[in-house]
Design a protein around this motif. Structure first.
Motif, mmCIF file in Angstrom:
data_model
loop_
_atom_site.group_PDB
_atom_site.id
_atom_site.type_symbol
_atom_site.label_atom_id
_atom_site.label_comp_id
_atom_site.label_asym_id
_atom_site.label_seq_id
_atom_site.Cartn_x
_atom_site.Cartn_y
_atom_site.Cartn_z
ATOM 1 N N ASP A 175 -19.262 2.408 -24.934
ATOM 2 C CA ASP A 175 -18.943 3.690 -25.539
ATOM 3 C C ASP A 175 -19.274 4.895 -24.658
ATOM 4 O OD1 ASP A 175 -18.202 2.342 -27.935
ATOM 5 O OD2 ASP A 175 -20.316 2.215 -28.507
ATOM 6 N N TYR A 176 -20.142 4.735 -23.675
ATOM 7 C CA TYR A 176 -20.586 5.879 -22.880
ATOM 8 C C TYR A 176 -19.436 6.484 -22.075
ATOM 9 C CZ TYR A 176 -23.261 8.599 -19.433
ATOM 10 O OH TYR A 176 -23.755 9.596 -18.631
ATOM 11 N N LEU A 177 -18.774 5.682 -21.272
ATOM 12 C CA LEU A 177 -17.696 6.207 -20.429
ATOM 13 C C LEU A 177 -16.549 6.805 -21.248
ATOM 14 C CD1 LEU A 177 -17.628 3.442 -17.664
ATOM 15 C CD2 LEU A 177 -18.587 5.745 -17.478
ATOM 16 N N PRO A 178 -16.088 6.153 -22.329
ATOM 17 C CA PRO A 178 -15.019 6.754 -23.131
ATOM 18 C C PRO A 178 -15.408 8.099 -23.747
ATOM 19 C CG PRO A 178 -15.195 4.415 -23.619
ATOM 20 C CD PRO A 178 -16.379 4.774 -22.769
ATOM 21 N N SER A 179 -16.711 8.365 -23.899
ATOM 22 C CA SER A 179 -17.133 9.643 -24.473
ATOM 23 C C SER A 179 -16.637 10.818 -23.643
ATOM 24 C CB SER A 179 -18.662 9.703 -24.581
ATOM 25 O OG SER A 179 -19.149 8.734 -25.479
ATOM 26 N N PHE A 180 -16.481 10.604 -22.332
ATOM 27 C CA PHE A 180 -16.067 11.694 -21.454
ATOM 28 C C PHE A 180 -14.560 11.967 -21.527
ATOM 29 C CE2 PHE A 180 -20.135 10.313 -19.823
ATOM 30 C CZ PHE A 180 -20.793 11.521 -19.686
ATOM 31 N N ASN A 181 -13.854 11.164 -22.331
ATOM 32 C CA ASN A 181 -12.442 11.458 -22.595
ATOM 33 C C ASN A 181 -12.277 12.377 -23.802
ATOM 34 O OD1 ASN A 181 -11.603 9.796 -20.470
ATOM 35 N ND2 ASN A 181 -11.510 7.984 -21.785
ATOM 36 N N ARG A 182 -13.350 12.630 -24.510
ATOM 37 C CA ARG A 182 -13.290 13.499 -25.679
ATOM 38 C C ARG A 182 -13.232 14.967 -25.229
ATOM 39 N NH1 ARG A 182 -15.109 10.842 -30.464
ATOM 40 N NH2 ARG A 182 -15.368 12.924 -31.359
ATOM 41 N N PRO A 183 -12.424 15.790 -25.906
ATOM 42 C CA PRO A 183 -12.299 17.196 -25.476
ATOM 43 C C PRO A 183 -13.570 18.015 -25.679
ATOM 44 C CG PRO A 183 -11.124 16.817 -27.534
ATOM 45 C CD PRO A 183 -11.516 15.465 -27.028
ATOM 46 N N ASN A 184 -14.494 17.549 -26.523
ATOM 47 C CA ASN A 184 -15.720 18.310 -26.794
ATOM 48 C C ASN A 184 -16.877 17.906 -25.888
ATOM 49 O OD1 ASN A 184 -15.961 15.748 -28.102
ATOM 50 N ND2 ASN A 184 -17.609 16.552 -29.372
ATOM 51 N N VAL A 185 -16.643 16.977 -24.952
ATOM 52 C CA VAL A 185 -17.711 16.475 -24.077
ATOM 53 C C VAL A 185 -17.470 16.955 -22.654
ATOM 54 C CG1 VAL A 185 -18.870 14.435 -23.151
ATOM 55 C CG2 VAL A 185 -18.108 14.469 -25.536
ATOM 56 N N HIS A 186 -18.507 17.524 -22.047
ATOM 57 C CA HIS A 186 -18.393 18.106 -20.712
ATOM 58 C C HIS A 186 -19.495 17.540 -19.814
ATOM 59 C CE1 HIS A 186 -16.019 20.977 -23.036
ATOM 60 N NE2 HIS A 186 -17.097 21.155 -23.807
ATOM 61 N N LEU A 187 -19.112 16.991 -18.682
ATOM 62 C CA LEU A 187 -20.086 16.515 -17.696
ATOM 63 C C LEU A 187 -20.403 17.650 -16.731
ATOM 64 C CD1 LEU A 187 -21.687 14.117 -16.458
ATOM 65 C CD2 LEU A 187 -19.707 13.746 -14.964
ATOM 66 N N VAL A 188 -21.673 17.986 -16.625
ATOM 67 C CA VAL A 188 -22.127 18.972 -15.645
ATOM 68 C C VAL A 188 -22.801 18.193 -14.530
ATOM 69 C CG1 VAL A 188 -23.508 21.027 -15.217
ATOM 70 C CG2 VAL A 188 -22.429 20.688 -17.464
ATOM 71 N N ASP A 189 -22.048 17.912 -13.483
ATOM 72 C CA ASP A 189 -22.565 17.127 -12.368
ATOM 73 C C ASP A 189 -23.277 18.049 -11.390
ATOM 74 O OD1 ASP A 189 -23.064 15.159 -10.500
ATOM 75 O OD2 ASP A 189 -21.070 15.306 -9.590
ATOM 76 N N THR A 190 -24.582 17.864 -11.236
ATOM 77 C CA THR A 190 -25.359 18.745 -10.348
ATOM 78 C C THR A 190 -25.442 18.203 -8.932
ATOM 79 O OG1 THR A 190 -27.497 17.706 -10.843
ATOM 80 C CG2 THR A 190 -26.742 19.446 -12.348
ATOM 81 N N HIS A 191 -24.702 17.132 -8.635
ATOM 82 C CA HIS A 191 -24.593 16.594 -7.269
ATOM 83 C C HIS A 191 -25.975 16.303 -6.666
ATOM 84 C CE1 HIS A 191 -20.398 17.811 -7.556
ATOM 85 N NE2 HIS A 191 -20.806 19.015 -7.879
ATOM 86 N N GLY A 192 -26.822 15.689 -7.450
ATOM 87 C CA GLY A 192 -28.134 15.268 -6.961
ATOM 88 C C GLY A 192 -29.228 16.307 -7.059
ATOM 89 N N LYS A 193 -28.867 17.516 -7.392
ATOM 90 C CA LYS A 193 -29.863 18.594 -7.420
ATOM 91 C C LYS A 193 -30.652 18.617 -8.717
ATOM 92 C CE LYS A 193 -30.382 23.545 -6.476
ATOM 93 N NZ LYS A 193 -29.660 24.799 -6.104
ATOM 94 N N GLY A 194 -29.986 18.381 -9.819
ATOM 95 C CA GLY A 194 -30.629 18.472 -11.114
ATOM 96 C C GLY A 194 -30.687 19.910 -11.610
#
Length: 592
Positions: A394-413
């Motif tokens: 279920d984790y990966l499909p969650s990112f297909n939802r329009p209300n879910v946003h991944l904020v990728d900090t590219h290793g910085k945090g």
């Protein structure tokens, strides 16, 4: 199986990418474990509050004696208590910080929580309890219920003190007893003390500037606030939620919150490896076919399998198989089979198999996540088992939802939290709720607790020049003290297997002391030194840990002494070491 068309250059390029990602993480946070804090005082005091404790029990301080006292009330204490009771040792005291037994499963009750190990292996004492798990992967609720069932069946609730934290454990030479103090003003004495406070017992928070200024609601994942979210997360329907962390807890939390929240922001520093979770109900016909002793037999087979070489095991397998890979790799380096193959070639083949597995994880992400940028950001660039592997459908499909946003900090945090919410790359994310899924301190034996042995020697002082134990269980200068799940022990993905092995050993040691009229047991200095050298020997075979991206498996990439970790030989050999010591107690221990 491996794509035979892949060139050597392909594997070299992937390894280079792994190294670049590791170096990126280290450059941002070179301080290792010091980037986290577990000092929940001042502005952070609220993160330590037990949300499951409805009313503090009122009692007078205790002043009593127990033959065996456990610090902690999770599986380690429950398993070992049962073995002691079976050997006629019944004067037991369990001192637990929470309001019930269960340890990690008491504290971690976030939505979606489940175990990543097959329930038939992870839930212990199934033979004795005569219980068959409902599913092949148990929910956290089922596991907590199982802990409670064990405590009820063996009368351990009557032996337990809850909402109580041991703060000091001091050896009294004259009395040959341990004296323990607690945060409730108790003065306890015990002949034997077993540190069973858990491998992952103390929640930690990243040190982020401005945490105390956040004006929304926040909590750590191990202190889930259902009063705020609602039992079914129904209160989140009009809330904007953020989750800091993408490790094992977050992977289970995110799908549930994604379905419930108005919006969800997932703040990622390093992605987890996400594999398929083949969940299913327990087959009733299979359950009916089981004979008494089925779990013990299954456990013995697992121990024996851990000593088979990688080449033997892969000859009957169709692929490099998820969590088994780590055991296979260790077995290959341990086993003398195929000794004609050069060591360097063995290591190279293991690396290739590992990379092939991780590229399969990448393909799995591409197949599920629709947005290419998000999919690429979710791909882990490190060797398998550098960080704890995760399993979710279920984790990966969650990112297909329009209300879910991944904020990728590219290793910085995330390095700053404003009153409105986390800030990254100049943008503040306005949140109503911020959930810290930032994990736990790993293998801290003295959590909350000052342990002082003979001649006033503090355990942390002894370890300051390098961890020194026998089997990770005993340490010279600390008579009648046993440590479960600590450093220099074997580390198993199925933690209860290792805890059961240690619990069986500890019960044998205590029984030996009592049956022979002794007062104390302590490891001989030469036995301890031999074990330290075994740990060093088996941690020095490859540069695997050093090459891994930072995580709790390698203490966040911090430079560390080779003895300050786990015994990396096979679990089968670790099991044999304990049995050999039990067969010749005088060869490993001194008694008075």
């Amino acid at each position: 199986m491996r794509d035979k068309e892949k060139s050597e250059a392909f594997y070299d390029d992937v390894k280079k990418k792994f190294q670049e990602e590791r170096d990126l993480r280290l450059a941002y946070r070179p301080e290792g474990t010091a980037q986290y804090t577990s000092d929940f005082t001042g502005d952070l005091a609220g993160y330590a509050v037990d949300p499951f404790l409805k009313q503090q029990d009122v009692r007078a301080p205790l002043n009593d004696y127990s033959e065996v006292l456990f610090i902690g009330g999770g599986f380690a204490a429950l398993l070992t208590s049962v073995r002691l009771l079976q050997k006629g040792v019944s004067d037991i005291r369990i001192v637990e910080r929470g309001a019930d037994v269960g340890g990690a499963w008491y504290w971690n009750r976030y939505p979606g929580i489940a175990c990543d190990v097959l329930s038939y292996d992870y839930l212990p004492l199934l033979d004795e309890i005569e219980y068959i798990p409902a599913r092949n992967y148990s929910s956290g609720k089922e596991i907590l219920n199982h802990c409670q069932t064990i405590a009820r069946k063996y009368g351990l609730y009557d032996k337990a003190v809850f909402n109580t934290t041991v703060t000091e454990t001091v050896w009294n030479e004259e009395e040959q007893l341990w004296h323990l103090g607690t945060d409730r003003g108790d003065s306890m004495r015990a002949r034997f003390v077993i540190c069973a406070n858990g491998t992952l017992s103390q929640p930690k928070l990243s040190r982020i500037a401005g945490m105390g200024t956040f004006q929304g609601h926040s909590f750590h994942s191990s202190r889930w606030d259902y009063e705020y979210t609602g039992q079914e997360l129904e209160n989140l329907k009009d809330k904007v939620v953020g989750v800091i962390g993408t490790g094992a807890s977050a992977v289970q939390i995110v799908p549930a919150v994604a379905r419930a929240a108005k919006e969800l922001y997932v703040f990622q520093r390093t992605p987890s490896s996400i594999d398929i979770r083949a969940e299913q109900d327990t087959d009733p016909e299979w359950a009916d076919s089981l004979q008494a002793g089925w779990q013990a037999e299954r456990r013995q087979q697992a121990i024996e399998l851990s000593n088979m070489s990688l080449f033997q095991r892969m000859s009957t397998a169709q692929d490099v198989n998820s969590v088994d890979y780590f055991d296979k790799a260790k077995a290959a380096m341990e086993n003398d089979a195929h000794a004609d193959i050069p060591r360097e070639e063995k290591i190279r083949e293991l690396e290739k198999a590992n990379i092939d597995y991780m590229m399969g994880i990448h393909r799995h992400i591409d197949e599920i996540v629709e947005d290419r940028k998000t999919a690429d950001a979710l791909k882990p660039w490190y060797m398998f088992m550098c960080k704890r592997p995760c399993f979710s459908n279920d984790y990966l499909p969650s990112f297909n939802r329009p209300n879910v946003h991944l904020v990728d900090t590219h290793g910085k945090g995330i390095t700053r939290i404003a009153p409105e919410g986390p800030e990254f790359d100049g943008k503040i994310h306005h949140l109503d709720l911020l959930i810290y899924a930032t994990g736990f301190e790993i293998q801290k034996t003295g959590t909350y607790n000052r342990i002082v042995g003979e001649a006033g020697l503090d355990l942390n002082q002894k370890y300051a020049s390098g961890v020194r134990t026998l089997f990770g269980v005993h340490t010279h200068g600390f008579p009648n003290l046993f440590i479960m799940g600590g450093l220099q022990a074997s580390y198993q993905f199925n933690l209860t297997d290792m805890l059961q092995t240690q619990g069986d050993h500890i019960s044998e040691c205590i029984s030996h002391v009592k049956q022979n009229g002794y007062s104390t047991i302590t490891p001989r200095p030469e036995s301890e030194e031999n074990w330290v050298q075994q740990v060093i020997k088996h941690r020095g075979k490859t540069s695997y840990n050093e090459e891994c991206t930072p995580g709790y498996y390698n203490f966040e990439g911090a430079s560390m002494r080779r003895q300050d970790g786990n015994y990396n030989g096979t679990f089968s050999r670790y099991f044999q070491y304990l049995k050999e010591a039990e067969a010749d107690m005088g060869g490993s221990f001194s008694f008075t």
